[in-house]
Design a protein around this motif. Sequence first.
Motif, PDB file in Angstrom:
ATOM      1  N   ARG A   1     -12.088 -20.074  -6.827  1.00 30.85           N
ATOM      2  CA  ARG A   1     -13.077 -19.212  -5.800  1.00 30.85           C
ATOM      3  C   ARG A   1     -12.703 -19.226  -4.769  1.00 30.85           C
ATOM      4  O   ARG A   1     -12.444 -17.306  -4.722  1.00 30.85           O
ATOM      5  N   ASN A   2     -12.334 -19.564  -3.851  1.00 35.22           N
ATOM      6  CA  ASN A   2     -11.042 -18.464  -2.837  1.00 35.22           C
ATOM      7  C   ASN A   2     -10.233 -18.354  -2.747  1.00 35.22           C
ATOM      8  O   ASN A   2     -10.601 -16.697  -1.601  1.00 35.22           O
ATOM      9  N   GLY A   3      -8.894 -18.203  -3.544  1.00 31.78           N
ATOM     10  CA  GLY A   3      -8.469 -17.291  -3.846  1.00 31.78           C
ATOM     11  C   GLY A   3      -8.574 -16.536  -4.080  1.00 31.78           C
ATOM     12  O   GLY A   3      -7.317 -15.709  -3.735  1.00 31.78           O
ATOM     13  N   GLY A   4      -9.706 -16.437  -5.335  1.00 36.90           N
ATOM     14  CA  GLY A   4      -9.963 -15.370  -5.422  1.00 36.90           C
ATOM     15  C   GLY A   4     -10.366 -13.913  -4.508  1.00 36.90           C
ATOM     16  O   GLY A   4      -9.633 -12.845  -4.554  1.00 36.90           O
ATOM     17  N   ARG A   5     -11.386 -14.528  -3.143  1.00 34.15           N
ATOM     18  CA  ARG A   5     -11.540 -14.020  -2.453  1.00 34.15           C
ATOM     19  C   ARG A   5     -10.342 -13.238  -1.515  1.00 34.15           C
ATOM     20  O   ARG A   5     -10.683 -12.070  -1.109  1.00 34.15           O
ATOM     21  N   SER A   6      -9.373 -13.878  -1.945  1.00 39.59           N
ATOM     22  CA  SER A   6      -8.185 -13.153  -1.107  1.00 39.59           C
ATOM     23  C   SER A   6      -7.596 -12.591  -1.455  1.00 39.59           C
ATOM     24  O   SER A   6      -6.997 -11.082  -1.229  1.00 39.59           O
ATOM     25  N   LEU A   7      -7.193 -11.896  -2.560  1.00 38.76           N
ATOM     26  CA  LEU A   7      -6.196 -11.517  -3.833  1.00 38.76           C
ATOM     27  C   LEU A   7      -7.527  -9.998  -3.540  1.00 38.76           C
ATOM     28  O   LEU A   7      -6.943  -9.018  -3.755  1.00 38.76           O
ATOM     29  N   GLU A   8      -9.065 -10.473  -3.379  1.00 41.56           N
ATOM     30  CA  GLU A   8      -9.416  -9.136  -3.875  1.00 41.56           C
ATOM     31  C   GLU A   8      -9.128  -8.100  -2.777  1.00 41.56           C
ATOM     32  O   GLU A   8      -8.815  -7.092  -2.077  1.00 41.56           O
ATOM     33  N   THR A   9      -8.948  -9.142  -1.418  1.00 40.42           N
ATOM     34  CA  THR A   9      -8.485  -8.700  -0.027  1.00 40.42           C
ATOM     35  C   THR A   9      -7.059  -7.756  -0.159  1.00 40.42           C
ATOM     36  O   THR A   9      -6.858  -6.479   0.100  1.00 40.42           O
ATOM     37  N   TYR A  10      -6.598  -8.548  -0.282  1.00 41.08           N
ATOM     38  CA  TYR A  10      -4.876  -8.084  -0.516  1.00 41.08           C
ATOM     39  C   TYR A  10      -5.009  -7.264  -1.575  1.00 41.08           C
ATOM     40  O   TYR A  10      -4.166  -6.555  -1.681  1.00 41.08           O
ATOM     41  N   LEU A  11      -5.046  -6.662  -2.695  1.00 34.86           N
ATOM     42  CA  LEU A  11      -5.671  -5.828  -3.767  1.00 34.86           C
ATOM     43  C   LEU A  11      -6.128  -4.577  -3.602  1.00 34.86           C
ATOM     44  O   LEU A  11      -5.155  -3.414  -3.216  1.00 34.86           O
ATOM     45  N   LYS A  12      -6.776  -4.658  -2.471  1.00 31.05           N
ATOM     46  CA  LYS A  12      -7.529  -2.865  -1.440  1.00 31.05           C
ATOM     47  C   LYS A  12      -6.231  -3.102  -0.610  1.00 31.05           C
ATOM     48  O   LYS A  12      -6.232  -1.902  -0.779  1.00 31.05           O
ATOM     49  N   MET A  13      -5.820  -3.761   0.201  1.00 31.62           N
ATOM     50  CA  MET A  13      -4.484  -3.625   1.228  1.00 31.62           C
ATOM     51  C   MET A  13      -3.694  -2.513   0.618  1.00 31.62           C
ATOM     52  O   MET A  13      -2.891  -2.321   1.312  1.00 31.62           O
ATOM     53  N   LEU A  14      -3.048  -3.188  -0.804  1.00 31.34           N
ATOM     54  CA  LEU A  14      -2.281  -2.964  -1.255  1.00 31.34           C
ATOM     55  C   LEU A  14      -2.052  -1.343  -2.677  1.00 31.34           C
ATOM     56  O   LEU A  14      -2.031  -0.932  -3.568  1.00 31.34           O
ATOM     57  N   GLY A  15      -3.457  -0.733  -2.629  1.00 31.25           N
ATOM     58  CA  GLY A  15      -3.563   0.371  -2.836  1.00 31.25           C
ATOM     59  C   GLY A  15      -4.299  -0.212  -4.359  1.00 31.25           C
ATOM     60  O   GLY A  15      -3.681   0.999  -5.401  1.00 31.25           O
ATOM     61  N   ASN A  16      -4.858  -1.341  -4.563  1.00 32.07           N
ATOM     62  CA  ASN A  16      -4.202  -1.452  -6.243  1.00 32.07           C
ATOM     63  C   ASN A  16      -3.432  -1.475  -6.992  1.00 32.07           C
ATOM     64  O   ASN A  16      -3.917  -1.555  -8.258  1.00 32.07           O
ATOM     65  N   GLU A  17      -2.257  -2.205  -6.536  1.00 32.73           N
ATOM     66  CA  GLU A  17      -1.096  -1.996  -6.735  1.00 32.73           C
ATOM     67  C   GLU A  17      -0.759  -3.318  -7.924  1.00 32.73           C
ATOM     68  O   GLU A  17      -0.998  -4.324  -7.203  1.00 32.73           O
ATOM     69  N   HIS A  18      -1.098  -4.037  -9.070  1.00 31.37           N
ATOM     70  CA  HIS A  18      -1.052  -5.218  -9.482  1.00 31.37           C
ATOM     71  C   HIS A  18       0.163  -5.020  -8.881  1.00 31.37           C
ATOM     72  O   HIS A  18       0.868  -6.847  -9.051  1.00 31.37           O
ATOM     73  N   GLY A  19       1.896  -5.157  -9.344  1.00 28.38           N
ATOM     74  CA  GLY A  19       2.876  -5.788  -9.033  1.00 28.38           C
ATOM     75  C   GLY A  19       2.846  -6.054  -7.749  1.00 28.38           C
ATOM     76  O   GLY A  19       3.559  -7.052  -7.566  1.00 28.38           O
ATOM     77  N   ALA A  20       2.371  -5.015  -7.300  1.00 31.69           N
ATOM     78  CA  ALA A  20       2.838  -5.486  -5.201  1.00 31.69           C
ATOM     79  C   ALA A  20       1.729  -6.926  -4.949  1.00 31.69           C
ATOM     80  O   ALA A  20       1.909  -7.154  -4.416  1.00 31.69           O
ATOM     81  N   LEU A  21       0.547  -6.712  -5.936  1.00 29.36           N
ATOM     82  CA  LEU A  21      -0.233  -8.078  -5.640  1.00 29.36           C
ATOM     83  C   LEU A  21       0.244  -9.488  -6.113  1.00 29.36           C
ATOM     84  O   LEU A  21       0.681 -10.142  -5.504  1.00 29.36           O
TER      85      LEU A  21
END
Length: 164
Positions: free
Chosen positions: A55-75
């Motif tokens: 649950r909480n890691g998922g929230r962090s991942l959403e933030t990271y994904l936006k920060m990374l321009g929605n690049e899955h490999g970068a995530l």
Amino acid sequence: MSEFWQRARIEGGEIKDGETRYVVFRADVIADMVKQLPEVTQQQVLESFQTAVTRNGGRSLETYLKMLGNEHGALIDTVSDTAASLGWGEWRFSHSPKGLTLSVDNSPFTAFSAHHSEGCCAPILGMFSAVVSTLFTKQDVKVAETQCVGKGAKHCFFEMSIDT
């Protein structure tokens, strides 16, 4: 220095990456806490640990994904770097016919091995679940720890499957 520690700021007794606060515990402290509980409770605690990380890691991942321009490999690279930076072992993601796998060396959670019947890395399984849920948003995804060092395997190994 890892990307995590370049992003993190430490001030006023807090370690923060953006708005997310981190705290550092020794792995043996967490394992000892779990071992002090009755056996039935140990399993519940590990399952709760997994759910909370998802649950909480998922929230962090959403933030990271936006920060990374929605690049899955970068995530995936960011998750691997952050996991290592926080002492969660060395993570290697791979693509498979089923979607995604994760191999982990040096998991700190193998100390839970006597207390989790399927595997002992419940927190890592929780984060893997968050990763695959973030990347495979339109599919019903299941995850499992299929090999665990705490159960005699060479690596901890996690797989996903998509229900069709």
